[in-house]
Design an enzyme around this catalytic site. Sequence first.
Site, PDB file in Angstrom:
ATOM      1  N   ARG A 122      37.928  82.449  32.062  1.00 32.72           N
ATOM      2  CA  ARG A 122      37.526  82.329  33.478  1.00 32.72           C
ATOM      3  C   ARG A 122      38.724  82.335  34.427  1.00 32.72           C
ATOM      4  NH1 ARG A 122      31.989  80.433  34.033  1.00 32.72           N
ATOM      5  NH2 ARG A 122      30.976  81.654  32.425  1.00 32.72           N
ATOM      6  N   ARG A 133      35.980  81.549  40.690  1.00 32.86           N
ATOM      7  CA  ARG A 133      35.905  80.763  41.926  1.00 32.86           C
ATOM      8  C   ARG A 133      37.141  79.951  42.281  1.00 32.86           C
ATOM      9  NH1 ARG A 133      30.216  78.187  40.704  1.00 32.86           N
ATOM     10  NH2 ARG A 133      31.079  78.572  38.647  1.00 32.86           N
ATOM     11  N   ARG A 141      34.027  88.535  46.719  1.00 33.39           N
ATOM     12  CA  ARG A 141      32.668  88.294  46.259  1.00 33.39           C
ATOM     13  C   ARG A 141      31.724  87.874  47.378  1.00 33.39           C
ATOM     14  NH1 ARG A 141      30.522  86.235  41.923  1.00 33.39           N
ATOM     15  NH2 ARG A 141      28.782  86.354  43.351  1.00 33.39           N
ATOM     16  N   ASP A 167      29.699  89.568  32.387  1.00 36.37           N
ATOM     17  CA  ASP A 167      29.039  88.339  31.931  1.00 36.37           C
ATOM     18  C   ASP A 167      28.329  88.622  30.612  1.00 36.37           C
ATOM     19  OD1 ASP A 167      28.403  85.466  33.096  1.00 36.37           O
ATOM     20  OD2 ASP A 167      26.652  86.143  31.963  1.00 36.37           O
ATOM     21  N   TYR A 202      19.820  81.587  26.305  1.00 37.58           N
ATOM     22  CA  TYR A 202      19.385  81.936  27.671  1.00 37.58           C
ATOM     23  C   TYR A 202      18.045  82.662  27.657  1.00 37.58           C
ATOM     24  CZ  TYR A 202      23.880  80.364  29.378  1.00 37.58           C
ATOM     25  OH  TYR A 202      24.956  79.579  29.688  1.00 37.58           O
TER      26      TYR A 202
HETATM   27  O1  CP3 Z   1      36.597  84.711  31.715  1.00 39.06           O
HETATM   28  C1  CP3 Z   1      36.624  85.506  32.671  1.00 39.06           C
HETATM   29  O2  CP3 Z   1      37.361  85.349  33.661  1.00 39.06           O
HETATM   30  C2  CP3 Z   1      35.806  86.786  32.567  1.00 39.06           C
HETATM   31  C3  CP3 Z   1      34.525  86.766  33.119  1.00 39.06           C
HETATM   32  C4  CP3 Z   1      33.395  85.970  32.477  1.00 39.06           C
HETATM   33  C5  CP3 Z   1      32.302  85.519  33.235  1.00 39.06           C
HETATM   34  N1  CP3 Z   1      31.375  84.990  32.388  1.00 39.06           N
HETATM   35  C6  CP3 Z   1      32.197  85.635  34.690  1.00 39.06           C
HETATM   36  C7  CP3 Z   1      31.322  84.683  35.413  1.00 39.06           C
HETATM   37  C8  CP3 Z   1      33.142  85.659  31.147  1.00 39.06           C
HETATM   38  C9  CP3 Z   1      34.006  85.884  29.924  1.00 39.06           C
HETATM   39  C10 CP3 Z   1      31.850  85.040  31.108  1.00 39.06           C
HETATM   40  C11 CP3 Z   1      31.198  84.624  29.859  1.00 39.06           C
HETATM   41  C12 CP3 Z   1      30.057  83.707  29.931  1.00 39.06           C
HETATM   42  N2  CP3 Z   1      28.995  83.747  30.779  1.00 39.06           N
HETATM   43  C13 CP3 Z   1      29.829  82.684  28.988  1.00 39.06           C
HETATM   44  C14 CP3 Z   1      30.718  82.370  27.839  1.00 39.06           C
HETATM   45  C15 CP3 Z   1      31.957  81.675  28.301  1.00 39.06           C
HETATM   46  C16 CP3 Z   1      31.807  80.222  28.584  1.00 39.06           C
HETATM   47  O3  CP3 Z   1      32.065  79.834  29.740  1.00 39.06           O
HETATM   48  O4  CP3 Z   1      31.479  79.470  27.664  1.00 39.06           O
HETATM   49  C17 CP3 Z   1      28.637  82.041  29.336  1.00 39.06           C
HETATM   50  C18 CP3 Z   1      28.016  80.862  28.627  1.00 39.06           C
HETATM   51  C19 CP3 Z   1      28.103  82.734  30.462  1.00 39.06           C
HETATM   52  C20 CP3 Z   1      26.856  82.452  31.208  1.00 39.06           C
HETATM   53  C21 CP3 Z   1      27.199  82.061  32.607  1.00 39.06           C
HETATM   54  N3  CP3 Z   1      27.428  82.970  33.634  1.00 39.06           N
HETATM   55  C22 CP3 Z   1      27.461  80.761  33.108  1.00 39.06           C
HETATM   56  C23 CP3 Z   1      27.326  79.471  32.313  1.00 39.06           C
HETATM   57  C24 CP3 Z   1      27.849  80.908  34.448  1.00 39.06           C
HETATM   58  C25 CP3 Z   1      28.347  79.852  35.386  1.00 39.06           C
HETATM   59  C26 CP3 Z   1      27.339  79.300  36.340  1.00 39.06           C
HETATM   60  C27 CP3 Z   1      28.047  78.722  37.536  1.00 39.06           C
HETATM   61  O5  CP3 Z   1      27.975  79.322  38.587  1.00 39.06           O
HETATM   62  O6  CP3 Z   1      28.707  77.673  37.372  1.00 39.06           O
HETATM   63  C28 CP3 Z   1      27.817  82.275  34.745  1.00 39.06           C
HETATM   64  C29 CP3 Z   1      28.188  82.910  36.031  1.00 39.06           C
HETATM   65  C30 CP3 Z   1      29.561  83.489  36.039  1.00 39.06           C
HETATM   66  N4  CP3 Z   1      30.046  84.323  35.084  1.00 39.06           N
HETATM   67  C31 CP3 Z   1      30.537  83.301  37.042  1.00 39.06           C
HETATM   68  C32 CP3 Z   1      31.646  84.069  36.659  1.00 39.06           C
HETATM   69  C33 CP3 Z   1      32.932  84.261  37.403  1.00 39.06           C
HETATM   70  C34 CP3 Z   1      30.366  82.479  38.300  1.00 39.06           C
HETATM   71  C35 CP3 Z   1      29.592  83.322  39.268  1.00 39.06           C
HETATM   72  C36 CP3 Z   1      30.106  83.263  40.667  1.00 39.06           C
HETATM   73  O7  CP3 Z   1      31.331  83.309  40.884  1.00 39.06           O
HETATM   74  O8  CP3 Z   1      29.252  83.225  41.556  1.00 39.06           O
END
Ligand code: CP3
Length: 350
Positions: A35, A39, A48, A84, A159
């Site tokens: 990540r 944010r 974004r 994602d 999910y």
């Molecule tokens: O790591 C990186 O920087 C690359 C991008 C990345 C995202 N999601 C972008 C994202 C990666 C590798 C993921 C993987 C992902 N997505 C996982 C496995 C990694 C982990 O954290 O365990 C999981 C479980 C997800 C599912 C998911 N998508 C979650 C739990 C969330 C967060 C919800 C929140 O807003 O707190 C997302 C959304 C997400 N995926 C965001 C990002 C940057 C946030 C969205 C935003 O910025 O509005």
Amino acid sequence: MTSPETSPDPRLAESAFLKAARGEPVPHTPVWFMRQAGRSLPEYLEVRSGVGMLESCMDPALVIEITLQPVRRYGVDAAIFFSDIVLPLKAVGVDLDIKPGVGPVVAKPVRTLADVDAIPDLTPDQVPFITEAVEGLVAELGGTPLIGFAGAPFTVASYLVEGGPSKEHARTKAMMFGAPDVWDALMRKIAGISAAYLEVQVAAGASAVQLFDSWAGALTPRDYRDQVMPHSAAVLARAGALGVPRIHFGVGTANLLGLMGEAGADVVGVDWRTPLAEAIGKVGDRGVQGNLDPTLVFAPTDVMTARAAEVIEAGRAATGHIFNLGHGVIPTTDPDQLMRLTEFVQSYGS
Ligand code: CP3
């Protein structure tokens, strides 16, 4: 449409990240952050603003910009593709969204064999925007490797079955325990989609892959081994056939680290709860990635770097060590503190 044949940038041969992933000697311990794009970065929030998460994942120019942001800012040893784990499901037509502050939400949760059969397999022509983004990124990144990624079958299944984020994964595990035929079909379906998603990214130039099984820590070793591991192994085998190093990560997986390695990983990702030395003992002749507590960036810099030094020192006993946090960057993290951490790791011992 075929893309022009391009050979990998010759500077990638010198990449500390790729060397560590292959268990070769490194000039310094390589570092990147799960990540790292997101944010915590003001430049991310700016690009974004007004654009939905899935929408941004399908816009190659935006994906390229967001993936490059932390590389520019920190000079980390690897980029991770901005996407994602549920994006490939969206691409095949599953009705889902990623809600800000919540995560993936599925309109019609998967409960029956008919629900599973209704999910199409992923073919490369469904994700031309991924190929375009990866090709553009690789050209921009030069000697910095790009990590492609996918969600592991269990974590993605959670999910799909729960319909959204879950603490207990109760419905998912109820399916695993009570409806083995549906479970098997669902795991095979997701494994095929995740493997195809990795293949598209590697074909377009990604130099390594990470399989995220973030929620596997909810499983006992027995259930992981019997009901989940074979499907993750299938994904890792297809990625392995492409000749790129494979990282396999989960949270709360102290009991599963050995099995996660045996599933076919070159490097096992370790969360912060397990001392790295202990993890190294469990994964055998494989690399490890991790595992600074992500909250240590909120501590005074000298406290953070002292703990980082302990992680680096512990990592020396491994076949290869890639420094990372034990899970993703927390959104309120100060980017300047991550900058200091990156510099500290890259210059440690030199
Ligand atoms: O790591 C990186 O920087 C690359 C991008 C990345 C995202 N999601 C972008 C994202 C990666 C590798 C993921 C993987 C992902 N997505 C996982 C496995 C990694 C982990 O954290 O365990 C999981 C479980 C997800 C599912 C998911 N998508 C979650 C739990 C969330 C967060 C919800 C929140 O807003 O707190 C997302 C959304 C997400 N995926 C965001 C990002 C940057 C946030 C969205 C935003 O910025 O509005």
